[in-house]
Design a protein around this motif. Sequence first.
Motif, PDB file in Angstrom:
ATOM      1  N   ARG A 172       0.881  -1.060   0.029  1.00 46.06           N
ATOM      2  CA  ARG A 172      -0.009  -0.004   0.034  1.00 46.06           C
ATOM      3  C   ARG A 172       0.793   1.172  -0.046  1.00 46.06           C
ATOM      4  NH1 ARG A 172      -0.255  -1.916   4.974  1.00 46.06           N
ATOM      5  NH2 ARG A 172       0.580  -0.823   6.721  1.00 46.06           N
ATOM      6  N   ILE A 173       0.238   2.336  -0.429  1.00 42.32           N
ATOM      7  CA  ILE A 173       0.849   3.542  -0.465  1.00 42.32           C
ATOM      8  C   ILE A 173       0.098   4.428   0.787  1.00 42.32           C
ATOM      9  CG2 ILE A 173       1.253   5.685  -1.941  1.00 42.32           C
ATOM     10  CD1 ILE A 173       0.380   3.955  -4.445  1.00 42.32           C
ATOM     11  N   GLU A 174       1.268   5.101   1.493  1.00 42.71           N
ATOM     12  CA  GLU A 174       0.676   5.750   2.597  1.00 42.71           C
ATOM     13  C   GLU A 174       0.775   7.297   2.523  1.00 42.71           C
ATOM     14  OE1 GLU A 174       1.694   2.855   6.111  1.00 42.71           O
ATOM     15  OE2 GLU A 174       3.288   4.205   5.727  1.00 42.71           O
ATOM     16  N   HIS A 175      -0.113   8.028   2.944  1.00 41.37           N
ATOM     17  CA  HIS A 175      -0.040   9.660   2.926  1.00 41.37           C
ATOM     18  C   HIS A 175       0.035  10.405   4.325  1.00 41.37           C
ATOM     19  CE1 HIS A 175      -4.404   9.798   4.122  1.00 41.37           C
ATOM     20  NE2 HIS A 175      -4.519   8.734   3.412  1.00 41.37           N
ATOM     21  N   ASP A 176       0.255  11.353   4.177  1.00 39.17           N
ATOM     22  CA  ASP A 176      -0.057  12.341   5.481  1.00 39.17           C
ATOM     23  C   ASP A 176      -1.557  12.849   5.562  1.00 39.17           C
ATOM     24  OD1 ASP A 176      -0.104  14.470   3.821  1.00 39.17           O
ATOM     25  OD2 ASP A 176       2.146  14.886   4.329  1.00 39.17           O
ATOM     26  N   ALA A 177      -1.691  13.809   6.873  1.00 46.51           N
ATOM     27  CA  ALA A 177      -2.737  14.366   7.059  1.00 46.51           C
ATOM     28  C   ALA A 177      -3.191  15.286   5.860  1.00 46.51           C
ATOM     29  CB  ALA A 177      -2.721  14.966   8.575  1.00 46.51           C
ATOM     30  N   ARG A 189      -5.103  -1.831  -8.444  1.00 50.11           N
ATOM     31  CA  ARG A 189      -5.338  -2.719  -7.150  1.00 50.11           C
ATOM     32  C   ARG A 189      -4.491  -2.070  -6.105  1.00 50.11           C
ATOM     33  NH1 ARG A 189      -1.854  -8.005  -5.613  1.00 50.11           N
ATOM     34  NH2 ARG A 189      -2.957  -8.612  -3.622  1.00 50.11           N
ATOM     35  N   LEU A 190      -3.276  -1.584  -6.143  1.00 46.85           N
ATOM     36  CA  LEU A 190      -2.466  -0.913  -5.059  1.00 46.85           C
ATOM     37  C   LEU A 190      -3.038   0.350  -4.897  1.00 46.85           C
ATOM     38  CD1 LEU A 190       0.061  -0.938  -3.637  1.00 46.85           C
ATOM     39  CD2 LEU A 190       1.251   0.235  -5.477  1.00 46.85           C
ATOM     40  N   LEU A 191      -3.779   1.175  -5.724  1.00 47.52           N
ATOM     41  CA  LEU A 191      -4.476   2.410  -5.292  1.00 47.52           C
ATOM     42  C   LEU A 191      -5.482   1.983  -4.625  1.00 47.52           C
ATOM     43  CD1 LEU A 191      -4.126   4.442  -8.580  1.00 47.52           C
ATOM     44  CD2 LEU A 191      -2.887   4.587  -6.560  1.00 47.52           C
ATOM     45  N   LEU A 192      -6.394   0.978  -4.959  1.00 45.39           N
ATOM     46  CA  LEU A 192      -7.838   0.659  -4.090  1.00 45.39           C
ATOM     47  C   LEU A 192      -7.110   0.040  -2.768  1.00 45.39           C
ATOM     48  CD1 LEU A 192      -9.580  -1.211  -6.997  1.00 45.39           C
ATOM     49  CD2 LEU A 192     -10.308   1.278  -6.162  1.00 45.39           C
ATOM     50  N   ASN A 193      -6.299  -0.716  -2.823  1.00 45.01           N
ATOM     51  CA  ASN A 193      -5.751  -1.298  -1.609  1.00 45.01           C
ATOM     52  C   ASN A 193      -5.240  -0.183  -0.572  1.00 45.01           C
ATOM     53  OD1 ASN A 193      -6.401  -4.103  -1.222  1.00 45.01           O
ATOM     54  ND2 ASN A 193      -4.782  -4.834  -2.543  1.00 45.01           N
ATOM     55  N   SER A 194      -4.904   0.821  -1.108  1.00 41.28           N
ATOM     56  CA  SER A 194      -4.391   1.893  -0.230  1.00 41.28           C
ATOM     57  C   SER A 194      -5.399   2.997   0.247  1.00 41.28           C
ATOM     58  CB  SER A 194      -3.214   2.689  -1.078  1.00 41.28           C
ATOM     59  OG  SER A 194      -2.551   1.843  -1.678  1.00 41.28           O
ATOM     60  N   ALA A 195      -6.690   2.461   0.396  1.00 47.97           N
ATOM     61  CA  ALA A 195      -7.716   3.286   0.728  1.00 47.97           C
ATOM     62  C   ALA A 195      -7.458   3.782   2.354  1.00 47.97           C
ATOM     63  CB  ALA A 195      -9.229   2.451   0.633  1.00 47.97           C
ATOM     64  N   SER A 196      -7.790   4.868   2.486  1.00 53.07           N
ATOM     65  CA  SER A 196      -7.856   5.477   4.064  1.00 53.07           C
ATOM     66  C   SER A 196      -9.033   6.222   4.593  1.00 53.07           C
ATOM     67  CB  SER A 196      -6.415   6.110   3.911  1.00 53.07           C
ATOM     68  OG  SER A 196      -6.896   7.325   3.303  1.00 53.07           O
ATOM     69  N   SER A 197      -8.849   6.792   5.800  1.00 49.00           N
ATOM     70  CA  SER A 197     -10.001   7.678   6.186  1.00 49.00           C
ATOM     71  C   SER A 197     -10.260   8.972   5.177  1.00 49.00           C
ATOM     72  CB  SER A 197     -10.017   7.965   7.431  1.00 49.00           C
ATOM     73  OG  SER A 197      -8.711   8.616   7.950  1.00 49.00           O
ATOM     74  N   GLY A 200     -10.057   4.528  -2.187  1.00 51.13           N
ATOM     75  CA  GLY A 200      -8.921   4.397  -2.796  1.00 51.13           C
ATOM     76  C   GLY A 200      -8.076   5.941  -2.925  1.00 51.13           C
ATOM     77  N   LEU A 201      -6.906   5.756  -3.411  1.00 56.14           N
ATOM     78  CA  LEU A 201      -6.050   6.902  -3.568  1.00 56.14           C
ATOM     79  C   LEU A 201      -6.375   7.195  -5.213  1.00 56.14           C
ATOM     80  CD1 LEU A 201      -2.323   6.443  -2.043  1.00 56.14           C
ATOM     81  CD2 LEU A 201      -4.426   7.210  -1.118  1.00 56.14           C
ATOM     82  N   ALA A 202      -6.190   8.630  -5.367  1.00 55.41           N
ATOM     83  CA  ALA A 202      -6.438   9.107  -6.604  1.00 55.41           C
ATOM     84  C   ALA A 202      -7.842   8.678  -7.372  1.00 55.41           C
ATOM     85  CB  ALA A 202      -5.205   8.551  -7.503  1.00 55.41           C
ATOM     86  N   ASN A 203      -8.780   8.449  -6.308  1.00 59.80           N
ATOM     87  CA  ASN A 203     -10.058   7.879  -7.128  1.00 59.80           C
ATOM     88  C   ASN A 203     -11.334   8.722  -6.687  1.00 59.80           C
ATOM     89  OD1 ASN A 203     -11.391   5.983  -8.368  1.00 59.80           O
ATOM     90  ND2 ASN A 203     -11.862   4.757  -6.726  1.00 59.80           N
ATOM     91  N   SER A 204     -11.122  10.221  -6.814  1.00 66.26           N
ATOM     92  CA  SER A 204     -12.041  10.967  -6.459  1.00 66.26           C
ATOM     93  C   SER A 204     -13.356  10.980  -7.876  1.00 66.26           C
ATOM     94  CB  SER A 204     -11.946  12.536  -6.335  1.00 66.26           C
ATOM     95  OG  SER A 204     -11.371  12.893  -7.487  1.00 66.26           O
ATOM     96  N   VAL A 232     -11.242  -3.363 -13.198  1.00 62.84           N
ATOM     97  CA  VAL A 232     -10.179  -4.268 -12.162  1.00 62.84           C
ATOM     98  C   VAL A 232     -11.012  -3.759 -10.833  1.00 62.84           C
ATOM     99  CG1 VAL A 232      -8.051  -4.386 -11.284  1.00 62.84           C
ATOM    100  CG2 VAL A 232      -8.183  -4.302 -13.477  1.00 62.84           C
ATOM    101  N   THR A 233     -11.412  -4.715  -9.931  1.00 61.57           N
ATOM    102  CA  THR A 233     -11.904  -4.382  -8.689  1.00 61.57           C
ATOM    103  C   THR A 233     -11.146  -5.207  -7.599  1.00 61.57           C
ATOM    104  OG1 THR A 233     -13.477  -5.916  -8.983  1.00 61.57           O
ATOM    105  CG2 THR A 233     -14.156  -3.725  -9.230  1.00 61.57           C
ATOM    106  N   LEU A 234     -11.381  -4.936  -6.369  1.00 71.71           N
ATOM    107  CA  LEU A 234     -10.988  -5.951  -5.480  1.00 71.71           C
ATOM    108  C   LEU A 234     -11.626  -7.143  -5.134  1.00 71.71           C
ATOM    109  CD1 LEU A 234      -9.437  -3.386  -2.472  1.00 71.71           C
ATOM    110  CD2 LEU A 234      -8.274  -4.577  -4.463  1.00 71.71           C
TER     111      LEU A 234
END
Lengths: 175, 522
Positions: free
Chosen positions: B236-241, B276-284, B289-293, B397-399
Amino acid sequence: MKDNDVSLSRRSLLKGATAAAFMISAGAVINPLEAWGLEVKALKPETMQTLIQMARDIYPHDRIADRFYAVALKEYDTKSTSDAALKSLVEEGIAKLDQLAKEKHGTRYVDVGWESQRVAILREIEKEPLFQKVRSGLVVSLYNQKEVWPVFGYQGESAVYGGYLHRGFDDIDWL
Amino acid sequence: MAAKFDLNDDSVVVIVGSGAGGGTLGTELALKGIKTVILEAGARHEIEDFINDEWDSFAQLAWADMRTTSGSWRVARDFANLPAWIVKAVGGSTTHWAGASLRFQEHEFRTRSVYGDIKGANLLDWPITLKELEPYYEKAEFRMGVTRTNGIAGLPGNNNYKVFEKGAKAIGYQDVSTGRMAINSDERDGRPGCQQSGFCFQGCKFGAKWSTLYAEIPKGEATGNLEVRPNAHVLRIEHDASGKVTGVVYADKEGNQHRQKARVVAVAGNSIESPRLLLNSASSIYPDGLANSSGQVGRNYMRHMTGSVYAVFDRPVRMWRGTTMAGIVRDEADHKPDRGFVGGYELETLSLGLPFMAAFLDPGAWGREFTSALDSYENMAGLWIVGEDMPQESNRVTLSSEKDQFGMRVANVHFDDHPNDIAMRAHAYRQGSAMYEAVGATRTFPTTPYPSTHNLGTNRMSETPRDGVVNKWGQSHDIPNLFVSDGSQFTTGGAENPTLTIVALAIRQAEYIAGQMGQKVI
Ligand SMILES: Cc1cc2nc3c(=O)[nH]c(=O)nc-3n(C[C@H](O)[C@H](O)[C@H](O)COP(=O)(O)OP(=O)(O)OC[C@H]3O[C@@H](n4cnc5c(N)ncnc54)[C@H](O)[C@@H]3O)c2cc1C
Ligand code: SF4
């Protein structure tokens, strides 16, 4: 698949071999004409014999000897020694095949005379787990034997020989 | 010397994947003096490790981790856990690839405008034009040593090509040649010319074919700015606040997890693993998922309209000798809607060895109809069809609910052909068969598509953030220091094999990332 026919024990030609391709003797499937025998440990020899016939009917190649089919299927016996589920899948599947043969032709599957008659029986079970397993395994374990490639003309690895640049990559002469 | 960076070094660019996109981007950034770490899930096999044997090579190089499938495509039935035939190794699918290197046509960057509103298709114009990409195509062709560009001679035609060429000309095709290939026709760039060994799909044992493994990455490593870490599977990819990405978590060979910090993250895992990686990196902050607005991550999955035609003749061809993809017909590549479909296709020679022919000629088939075809293997010629397929939002592609060896949800690949794909394939089957019949084929086989080798579109580029995942630089619309650097950026697929375009985009993206970092914007 690294196995090849050396693991099938060679037997001396049995005297008085009949026209039948296979014989069953003392826990082995014996092919007198090709002079080899396959000892079975877990499966019934008759089951192995039927499996080999079934394999040939699935992928019939008149120029490929029976032993290549036997090699391709040997693992069903080896694995059945420790895998009871596999063993019963095979034994029950083959019993069903024989039962269908008896209903239609009054004989075991291997004794049904014409390939087309045996194929008609296979069509009835082609959706079933044993058939699916045998066919999908065989498409690799039969055609991936380097020893059968020459029958098809396929030459296998080539880099060790320097490729085909000087060995006929463009030698077609009939166009 | 290859660099070695600290896990806590947050000044590095981290690239996920070392194939056409990631391997090129990493090398290019290193050449520009930027510290770069490529994390590659697979192992590093060098040229001498490659195996001239189809199944053994497949076991060595192919991506065999769990994937699932759904939809009406035949691959879901025949190869339920193998939607794609791609690579997990340093060099990515450029170890397996055949080398065909074609530029997109001008209209293929603006298909929504040219083809119009095709029902069921999610067509969109690219945010870039051919003109903008041309200088990068030139650079890509030069570094890959593409034949018939930069004064490089074409390759000689093998037996399979000779049958193909004669048949093509017999039915009136004119644009027929041994094509533009990233395969040396002569010694170049420290690599020898092609020895016509016929194992292009198994890793070229001569290094004549371009691959990031030996034609790019070592050049990047020589700068001291590039580290390639094999057996590093990013989870997964992590991000800050603030929402900016800060690094990635990856699992090593033993399954131990590590956190590599980063200033910039570029995703280049090919079009199934990248979404898959962007979707698996979902966070609050990013629950979808990332980049998925836009909701477009994973959608518009394309695999090119493909298929093959094999033909049997009364005399030997021995198609396996020589380059696997030895020639091309381009007469059908244009958009000519009077054929009953939009977009176009290419016909390219192809050969499979006996073991793969048995597995792929007609998966699941048995009995004499099938085996008599293989009995004529020596007398076979073959071609592959590659055409533009329609992007569809529901091809996706979905999870999946299944998990991999690291406990991460695996990718499910859903695909249905669009009616345009079906009409184009039928046309191509007819034309391919006609070519072979014109030179005496006694039997032809319209062969179903293989598991996908060209995987595209699942993180598409768009002008406006609402329509896609990344902008014209492959930069996420949502997160400025997150990039996509592989074929998943493609807005639409074109009729051409994709790798030259992936490489051109990566070279262009490297320039942009270097500029943005220089200006401290990212
Ligand atoms: C048999 C075959 C023939 C082909 N022939 C041609 C051709 O002639 N012309 C052409 O243009 N194209 C061809 N292609 C397609 C070409 O190989 C691909 O388009 C190209 O390599 C895609 O580049 P990529 O960077 O998107 O992905 P890849 O090259 O597939 O690289 C992706 C890499 O990312 C790694 N990865 C994935 N997920 C992770 C993760 N989570 N963490 C770490 N690493 C990860 C993978 O292991 C892989 O090594 C062919 C492909 C195949 C399989
Ligand atoms: S045919 Fe040429 S490019 Fe292909 S693997 Fe052999 S030497 Fe390499």
